[in-house]
Every structure is written in structure tokens, then in C-alpha cells.
Design a protein around this motif. Sequence first.
Motif, PDB file in Angstrom:
ATOM      1  N   ALA A  48       0.828  -1.206   0.000  1.00 34.97           N
ATOM      2  CA  ALA A  48       0.000   0.000   0.000  1.00 34.97           C
ATOM      3  C   ALA A  48       0.861   1.254   0.000  1.00 34.97           C
ATOM      4  O   ALA A  48       0.542   2.233  -0.681  1.00 34.97           O
ATOM      5  N   SER A  49       1.957   1.224   0.729  1.00 30.40           N
ATOM      6  CA  SER A  49       2.859   2.371   0.739  1.00 30.40           C
ATOM      7  C   SER A  49       3.453   2.614  -0.643  1.00 30.40           C
ATOM      8  O   SER A  49       3.467   3.754  -1.133  1.00 30.40           O
ATOM      9  N   ILE A  50       3.909   1.559  -1.289  1.00 29.40           N
ATOM     10  CA  ILE A  50       4.484   1.694  -2.630  1.00 29.40           C
ATOM     11  C   ILE A  50       3.421   2.137  -3.632  1.00 29.40           C
ATOM     12  O   ILE A  50       3.656   3.033  -4.460  1.00 29.40           O
ATOM     13  N   LEU A  51       2.240   1.538  -3.561  1.00 28.25           N
ATOM     14  CA  LEU A  51       1.167   1.914  -4.484  1.00 28.25           C
ATOM     15  C   LEU A  51       0.681   3.343  -4.239  1.00 28.25           C
ATOM     16  O   LEU A  51       0.311   4.044  -5.188  1.00 28.25           O
ATOM     17  N   ASN A  52       0.683   3.786  -2.998  1.00 25.83           N
ATOM     18  CA  ASN A  52       0.332   5.175  -2.713  1.00 25.83           C
ATOM     19  C   ASN A  52       1.345   6.135  -3.323  1.00 25.83           C
ATOM     20  O   ASN A  52       0.967   7.181  -3.858  1.00 25.83           O
ATOM     21  N   LEU A  53       2.622   5.791  -3.258  1.00 23.60           N
ATOM     22  CA  LEU A  53       3.637   6.626  -3.898  1.00 23.60           C
ATOM     23  C   LEU A  53       3.434   6.672  -5.409  1.00 23.60           C
ATOM     24  O   LEU A  53       3.578   7.734  -6.029  1.00 23.60           O
ATOM     25  N   CYS A  54       3.069   5.540  -5.997  1.00 18.01           N
ATOM     26  CA  CYS A  54       2.782   5.510  -7.438  1.00 18.01           C
ATOM     27  C   CYS A  54       1.562   6.351  -7.779  1.00 18.01           C
ATOM     28  O   CYS A  54       1.555   7.070  -8.790  1.00 18.01           O
ATOM     29  N   THR A  55       0.539   6.293  -6.942  1.00 13.33           N
ATOM     30  CA  THR A  55      -0.677   7.073  -7.174  1.00 13.33           C
ATOM     31  C   THR A  55      -0.393   8.568  -7.051  1.00 13.33           C
ATOM     32  O   THR A  55      -0.877   9.366  -7.857  1.00 13.33           O
ATOM     33  N   ILE A  56       0.397   8.955  -6.066  1.00 11.76           N
ATOM     34  CA  ILE A  56       0.767  10.361  -5.912  1.00 11.76           C
ATOM     35  C   ILE A  56       1.582  10.819  -7.121  1.00 11.76           C
ATOM     36  O   ILE A  56       1.374  11.930  -7.641  1.00 11.76           O
ATOM     37  N   SER A  57       2.482   9.972  -7.597  1.00 13.52           N
ATOM     38  CA  SER A  57       3.276  10.314  -8.777  1.00 13.52           C
ATOM     39  C   SER A  57       2.391  10.477 -10.008  1.00 13.52           C
ATOM     40  O   SER A  57       2.581  11.409 -10.801  1.00 13.52           O
ATOM     41  N   LEU A  58       1.426   9.597 -10.171  1.00 10.58           N
ATOM     42  CA  LEU A  58       0.483   9.707 -11.283  1.00 10.58           C
ATOM     43  C   LEU A  58      -0.325  10.996 -11.179  1.00 10.58           C
ATOM     44  O   LEU A  58      -0.526  11.699 -12.182  1.00 10.58           O
ATOM     45  N   ASP A  59      -0.770  11.335  -9.987  1.00 11.92           N
ATOM     46  CA  ASP A  59      -1.520  12.564  -9.766  1.00 11.92           C
ATOM     47  C   ASP A  59      -0.691  13.790 -10.124  1.00 11.92           C
ATOM     48  O   ASP A  59      -1.168  14.696 -10.813  1.00 11.92           O
ATOM     49  N   ARG A  60       0.549  13.821  -9.682  1.00  9.62           N
ATOM     50  CA  ARG A  60       1.432  14.952 -10.005  1.00  9.62           C
ATOM     51  C   ARG A  60       1.717  15.019 -11.503  1.00  9.62           C
ATOM     52  O   ARG A  60       1.794  16.098 -12.079  1.00  9.62           O
ATOM     53  N   TYR A  61       1.869  13.857 -12.135  1.00 11.30           N
ATOM     54  CA  TYR A  61       2.107  13.808 -13.576  1.00 11.30           C
ATOM     55  C   TYR A  61       0.922  14.397 -14.338  1.00 11.30           C
ATOM     56  O   TYR A  61       1.097  15.197 -15.267  1.00 11.30           O
ATOM     57  N   LEU A  62      -0.289  14.006 -13.950  1.00 15.14           N
ATOM     58  CA  LEU A  62      -1.479  14.543 -14.610  1.00 15.14           C
ATOM     59  C   LEU A  62      -1.597  16.054 -14.411  1.00 15.14           C
ATOM     60  O   LEU A  62      -2.038  16.768 -15.320  1.00 15.14           O
ATOM     61  N   LEU A  63      -1.208  16.539 -13.255  1.00 16.93           N
ATOM     62  CA  LEU A  63      -1.247  17.969 -13.002  1.00 16.93           C
ATOM     63  C   LEU A  63      -0.250  18.711 -13.882  1.00 16.93           C
ATOM     64  O   LEU A  63      -0.538  19.797 -14.389  1.00 16.93           O
ATOM     65  N   ILE A  64       0.920  18.118 -14.101  1.00 21.25           N
ATOM     66  CA  ILE A  64       1.952  18.790 -14.885  1.00 21.25           C
ATOM     67  C   ILE A  64       1.631  18.788 -16.378  1.00 21.25           C
ATOM     68  O   ILE A  64       1.818  19.801 -17.055  1.00 21.25           O
ATOM     69  N   ILE A  65       1.124  17.657 -16.894  1.00 18.31           N
ATOM     70  CA  ILE A  65       0.903  17.598 -18.345  1.00 18.31           C
ATOM     71  C   ILE A  65      -0.331  18.383 -18.794  1.00 18.31           C
ATOM     72  O   ILE A  65      -0.375  18.841 -19.934  1.00 18.31           O
ATOM     73  N   SER A  66      -1.316  18.534 -17.931  1.00 20.11           N
ATOM     74  CA  SER A  66      -2.505  19.309 -18.314  1.00 20.11           C
ATOM     75  C   SER A  66      -3.047  20.067 -17.106  1.00 20.11           C
ATOM     76  O   SER A  66      -4.060  19.676 -16.522  1.00 20.11           O
ATOM     77  N   PRO A  67      -2.395  21.162 -16.741  1.00 15.31           N
ATOM     78  CA  PRO A  67      -2.810  21.870 -15.529  1.00 15.31           C
ATOM     79  C   PRO A  67      -4.193  22.507 -15.632  1.00 15.31           C
ATOM     80  O   PRO A  67      -4.881  22.653 -14.621  1.00 15.31           O
ATOM     81  N   LEU A  68      -4.615  22.872 -16.836  1.00 17.46           N
ATOM     82  CA  LEU A  68      -5.915  23.525 -16.969  1.00 17.46           C
ATOM     83  C   LEU A  68      -7.069  22.534 -16.895  1.00 17.46           C
ATOM     84  O   LEU A  68      -8.171  22.883 -16.474  1.00 17.46           O
ATOM     85  N   GLN A  69      -6.829  21.301 -17.289  1.00 18.96           N
ATOM     86  CA  GLN A  69      -7.880  20.284 -17.262  1.00 18.96           C
ATOM     87  C   GLN A  69      -7.827  19.409 -16.008  1.00 18.96           C
ATOM     88  O   GLN A  69      -8.674  18.537 -15.830  1.00 18.96           O
ATOM     89  N   TYR A  70      -6.849  19.653 -15.159  1.00 23.82           N
ATOM     90  CA  TYR A  70      -6.653  18.795 -13.996  1.00 23.82           C
ATOM     91  C   TYR A  70      -7.870  18.796 -13.070  1.00 23.82           C
ATOM     92  O   TYR A  70      -8.306  17.750 -12.606  1.00 23.82           O
ATOM     93  N   LYS A  71      -8.406  19.970 -12.794  1.00 21.61           N
ATOM     94  CA  LYS A  71      -9.560  20.054 -11.871  1.00 21.61           C
ATOM     95  C   LYS A  71     -10.781  19.336 -12.425  1.00 21.61           C
ATOM     96  O   LYS A  71     -11.587  18.806 -11.672  1.00 21.61           O
ATOM     97  N   LEU A  72     -10.917  19.314 -13.754  1.00 13.93           N
ATOM     98  CA  LEU A  72     -12.048  18.615 -14.359  1.00 13.93           C
ATOM     99  C   LEU A  72     -11.862  17.107 -14.311  1.00 13.93           C
ATOM    100  O   LEU A  72     -12.819  16.360 -14.145  1.00 13.93           O
ATOM    101  N   ARG A  73     -10.631  16.665 -14.473  1.00 11.47           N
ATOM    102  CA  ARG A  73     -10.344  15.224 -14.483  1.00 11.47           C
ATOM    103  C   ARG A  73     -10.277  14.616 -13.092  1.00 11.47           C
ATOM    104  O   ARG A  73     -10.813  13.555 -12.846  1.00 11.47           O
ATOM    105  N   MET A  74      -9.566  15.292 -12.196  1.00  8.51           N
ATOM    106  CA  MET A  74      -9.334  14.711 -10.871  1.00  8.51           C
ATOM    107  C   MET A  74     -10.352  15.264  -9.873  1.00  8.51           C
ATOM    108  O   MET A  74     -10.106  16.233  -9.175  1.00  8.51           O
ATOM    109  N   THR A  75     -11.480  14.615  -9.832  1.00  9.55           N
ATOM    110  CA  THR A  75     -12.514  15.005  -8.874  1.00  9.55           C
ATOM    111  C   THR A  75     -12.258  14.279  -7.551  1.00  9.55           C
ATOM    112  O   THR A  75     -11.431  13.357  -7.475  1.00  9.55           O
ATOM    113  N   SER A  76     -12.975  14.667  -6.544  1.00  4.78           N
ATOM    114  CA  SER A  76     -12.790  14.007  -5.243  1.00  4.78           C
ATOM    115  C   SER A  76     -13.255  12.551  -5.308  1.00  4.78           C
ATOM    116  O   SER A  76     -12.684  11.685  -4.634  1.00  4.78           O
TER     117      SER A  76
END
Length: 98
Positions: A48-76
Motif C-alpha cells: 500500500a505504501s508503494i502503491l500510494n507513492l505511485c498514485t501520488i506520482s500519477l496525480d502529479r504527472y497529470l497535473l503537470i501535463i494538463s494543468p488547466l484540465q486537472y480540476k475537471l479530471r481529478m474530482t474528489s
Amino acid sequence: LVSLFMSDLMVGLVVMPPAMLNQLYGRWVLRGDFCSLWASFDVMCCSASILNLCTISLDRYLLIISPLQYKLRMTSCRALGLILATWTVAALASFLPI
């Protein structure tokens, strides 16, 4: 980040004390049936710790590649779904074998 904190906290509180006893005495001193449960929690928390780090990395990656669409894609709801998927995969990988 809270999910990563919880997985690391569980490693420190659930996994490490029996591992410390095992190292100190050189053998398993707790009940025998507790050994497989402890090993499953060990695998689950570390996975779970390793997968959480991967999930956080994926989240940061999505924020960097499309910052304007991030809020629309990553909902709560999607964030919660990713966290639940992380813990589900970790639990299945650890408790399913026993």
C-alpha cells in the motif's frame, strides 16, 4: 498523502514490533497462527505504501501535463476511487494467498 501516512503508520505500529521481536530473539516468539497474519499485514502495508507513492506520482504527472484540465479530471470521487483501488490491490495481494 493521508493514505500514504496511514500505510506508513501501520508499518510502524503493526509490522515493526513483531519484526523487532523476531530479530531480538532470533526466532518467532509469538503464537504460530499469528505469523501468517503478520506476514500478510507486512505485505499489505508495504504494498500500500508503494502503491500510494505511485498514485501520488500519477496525480502529479497529470497535473503537470494538463494543468488547466486537472480540476475537471481529478474530482474528489476519482481521488477516493484511486485510494480505494490502491488499498484493494494491496489487500488482495497480501490476504488472498492465505
